[in-house]
Design a protein around this motif. Structure first.
Motif, short mmCIF file in Angstrom:
data_model
loop_
_atom_site.label_atom_id
_atom_site.label_comp_id
_atom_site.label_asym_id
_atom_site.label_seq_id
_atom_site.Cartn_x
_atom_site.Cartn_y
_atom_site.Cartn_z
N THR A 69 -48.21 30.61 54.71
CA THR A 69 -48.87 29.64 53.84
C THR A 69 -48.27 28.26 54.09
OG1 THR A 69 -48.98 31.39 52.17
CG2 THR A 69 -49.62 29.18 51.48
N ARG A 115 -54.80 23.64 42.92
CA ARG A 115 -54.87 25.03 42.43
C ARG A 115 -56.29 25.58 42.32
NH1 ARG A 115 -50.12 25.32 37.73
NH2 ARG A 115 -48.44 24.51 39.08
N GLU A 116 -57.28 24.82 42.76
CA GLU A 116 -58.66 25.29 42.73
C GLU A 116 -59.12 25.55 44.16
OE1 GLU A 116 -60.55 25.91 40.10
OE2 GLU A 116 -59.09 25.23 38.60
N THR A 117 -59.73 26.74 44.39
CA THR A 117 -60.26 27.05 45.72
C THR A 117 -61.49 26.20 46.00
OG1 THR A 117 -59.45 29.34 45.53
CG2 THR A 117 -61.14 28.89 47.20
N VAL A 168 -58.60 30.00 53.84
CA VAL A 168 -58.78 29.73 52.41
C VAL A 168 -57.98 28.47 52.07
CG1 VAL A 168 -58.39 30.58 50.06
CG2 VAL A 168 -59.15 32.16 51.87
N VAL A 169 -58.61 27.55 51.33
CA VAL A 169 -57.98 26.28 51.00
C VAL A 169 -58.07 26.04 49.50
CG1 VAL A 169 -57.97 23.78 51.39
CG2 VAL A 169 -58.64 25.32 53.24
N ARG A 170 -56.96 25.62 48.91
CA ARG A 170 -56.93 25.25 47.49
C ARG A 170 -56.48 23.81 47.35
NH1 ARG A 170 -53.70 30.59 45.36
NH2 ARG A 170 -55.41 32.10 45.60
N THR A 205 -53.09 23.59 49.40
CA THR A 205 -52.52 24.84 49.87
C THR A 205 -53.44 25.44 50.92
OG1 THR A 205 -51.56 25.23 47.67
CG2 THR A 205 -51.62 27.09 49.20
N THR A 258 -64.47 24.54 49.01
CA THR A 258 -65.24 24.82 50.22
C THR A 258 -65.12 23.63 51.16
OG1 THR A 258 -66.81 26.17 48.99
CG2 THR A 258 -67.52 25.35 51.14
#
Length: 591
Positions: free
Chosen positions: A382, A404-406, A399-401, A393, A408
């Motif tokens: 990570t 703290r929210e995923t 997968v990308v945040r 992140t 697109t």
């Protein structure tokens, strides 16, 4: 001249002593002194004031009447004196009967066959030779142009200079002013005598107090200062360099002027003197209604020093040598290539500070490494980027945040950063110039602009151009032990650590012939002729050995050679090598 006839001499004792005989008391025109024991007297000779229009008389206090002079900045000037400002030879002053006229000299063109030159300390340009209007002038001769009595010229040191004469402001009433035939400026034709007025000023028929405005018209402004009328007068040029139909004069203007000619370019109007760009390489200007354009010529065959690249910046026409960004790469099990080019392996299985701006704290990049069910190796799992108040992140499988929210991809936050995907990686491009790339598995690349040189810290080093001091611990100590260096940059405590491997690598894939052959087969692309152009620029053996190490415990469902191969190709291209190479199809498929 003695005023006492023979036999009537006055005697005295002290040689040189001033003596005032009783018969001469109250006469300011005669002064006496002692010479050779006798009193000798002389009469003061007064200057001729026939050409002075304003005479100051003191009625017995002084012998001679005086023409009204001028005071300026604590200095006293006689009527008729002229001088220039000490810091500007074009700014001139002239004193005329208690009035100072200040003006800016208007230079008049002279027909110079060999061009003009402005000599030091002079205002107007001059040309070699003293031939003007078809006549040869003598050295030191002052004269007026035949066509214009207001254009004064002088021949000095074999050069002629001409300027428009500024007529002084006159103190006499207008009905006493006349302009002599053939001359430029008017004169006062009558003489007036007045008493000394102290700090007050006599102008025409009125007396003005100090500081009071005396006279004002479109070309002249006057005020009473220190008993002197101080006037600033604008002088108009003899001719204007524009068509007569383009000459205008406003109601409040002293002099006529040329109305700016407009340039019409494809429906857009540009004023005289405007400059604009037709393209990044072509600039144009409007000069008296005529469009003049210039194409910038770029320097050919410009060679850049190492670590610089030839680049054309936005808005520029020509390329220039720009220092490359510092790049830190993490790939494989993991291998680290610092900003300054040092490559080392570090198998820690915790959370670490990869890189940070340790000077102004603009950003911070951390990585979390784990073992992925291997005996001896670790892999980047990570990536965390902190940028101001935002956190990004990057997780497995792209997968990308954000905060703290995923999210697109593509995704952006105002002008702070944008996130997008290319063929292989997720890219985070920030407004401070740092670029973070992540392949969704374990490959990380951090690009940092030169403004952060010598300001960095973490596993990627200090970015100071010297790879030999990259193993500096959190406390600033140098070490040759990679494990000691790496563990000093651990963050987040033991809760992020995989405790299954705590000792240095003991397992070797060379003990397993099947694993060895698989590793050699997978990594052979780095040594192939397809990448021969890179072999003389980037050390292939460093990346080849890293590739073999990655393949030692590579799971059967992965091709762990891809990251070492990708890191080698990217570094090769950064060094300016042009490659026509397509990476292993299996690597592309696994992306």
């Amino acid at each position: 001249l003695s005023f006492f006839p023979p036999g009537s001499k006055l005697v005295c004792e002290l040689e040189g002593e001033e003596v005032t005989p009783s018969i001469l008391k109250g006469n300011p025109c005669i002064s006496c002194f002692c010479r050779n024991k006798e009193v000798v007297c002389r009469r003061e000779v007064c200057e001729d004031l026939v050409d002075c229009a304003l005479v100051i008389t003191t009625l017995g206090v002084d012998c001679c009447e005086k023409c009204k002079g001028c005071r300026y900045n604590g200095d006293v000037y006689n009527s008729g004196d002229t001088w220039a400002a000490h810091d500007d030879p074009c700014r001139t002053f002239q004193c005329r009967e208690g009035v100072i006229t200040a003006s800016v000299m208007q230079c008049e063109p002279v027909d110079c066959p060999f061009g003009t030159q402005v000599l030091p300390g002079q205002c107007c340009p001059s040309c070699a030779g003293c031939s003007v209007d078809g006549r040869q002038r003598a050295e030191g001769e002052k004269f007026y142009r035949d066509s214009d009595p207001c254009t004064a010229c002088v021949c000095e040191n074999g050069r002629v200079t001409c300027s428009k004469q500024t007529c002084p402001v006159l103190s006499c009433p207008e009905y006493q002013v006349e302009t002599p035939e053939g001359q430029c400026c008017p004169k006062c034709v009558a003489q007036r005598k007045v008493f000394d007025l102290g700090d007050r000023c006599l102008f025409r028929n009125n007396i003005f107090d100090a500081g009071q405005t005396v006279f004002k018209d479109k070309c002249t402004k006057c005020v009473c200062l220190e008993s002197t009328v101080m006037c600033h007068r604008e002088t108009c040029p003899s001719a204007l360099n524009c068509p007569s139909g383009n000459i205008v004069q406003g109601d409040d203007d002293c002099c006529p002027r040329c109305e700016p000619l407009v340039c019409d370019v494809n429906g857009t109007n540009y004023q005289d003197g405007d400059v604009w760009h037709q393209s990044v390489c072509e600039s144009c200007s409007c000069n008296s209604g005529i469009v003049q354009c210039r194409v910038e010529e770029c320097r050919m065959n410009l060679q850049c020093e190492s670590n610089f690249e030839l680049k054309t910046l936005d808005g520029d026409c020509c390329p220039q040598c720009i220092e490359k960004n510092g790049v830190c790469t993490v790939f494989g099990d993991p291998h680290y290539r610092s900003f300054d080019g040092r490559l080392f392996n570090f198998q820690g299985r915790c959370k670490y500070l990869l890189a940070a701006d340790c000077s102004t704290n603009d950003f911070r990049v951390r990585v979390r490494n784990d073992g992925r069910n291997t005996k001896s190796f670790s892999w980047t799992k990570t990536v965390f980027l902190t940028l101001g108040k935002h956190s990004i992140t990057l997780l497995q499988d792209y997968v990308v945040r954000v905060d703290r929210e995923t999210i697109t991809v593509p995704y952006s936050v105002d002008s702070v950063f944008r996130i997008y995907r290319d063929s292989y990686n997720v890219i985070v491009d920030t407004n401070i110039g740092i670029i973070l790339s992540w392949d969704g598995d374990s490959f990380v690349e951090l690009s940092v602009p030169p403004q952060y040189k010598s300001k960095m810290c973490g596993l990627c080093g200090n970015y100071n151009g010297d790879r030999h001091d990259d193993l500096r611990t959190l406390k600033g100590e140098f070490t040759n032990e990679v494990r000691t260096f790496g563990e000093s940059w651990r963050v987040g405590g033991n809760k992020f650590c995989d405790q299954s491997v705590t000792k240095a690598l003991k397992y070797s894939c060379w003990d397993d012939s099947v694993a060895r052959r698989r590793a050699q087969r997978s990594c052979r692309n780095i040594k192939s002729m397809k990448l021969q152009a890179c072999h003389g620029v980037v050390d292939l053996w460093v990346y080849y050995r890293s590739c073999l190490t990655d393949m030692c415990e590579c799971p059967e469902d992965k091709l762990c050679s891809c990251e070492a191969e990708s890191a080698y190709i990217r570094e090769c291209r950064r060094q300016g090598v042009e490659l026509n190479y397509t990476q292993n199809a299996l690597c592309t498929d696994m992306s």
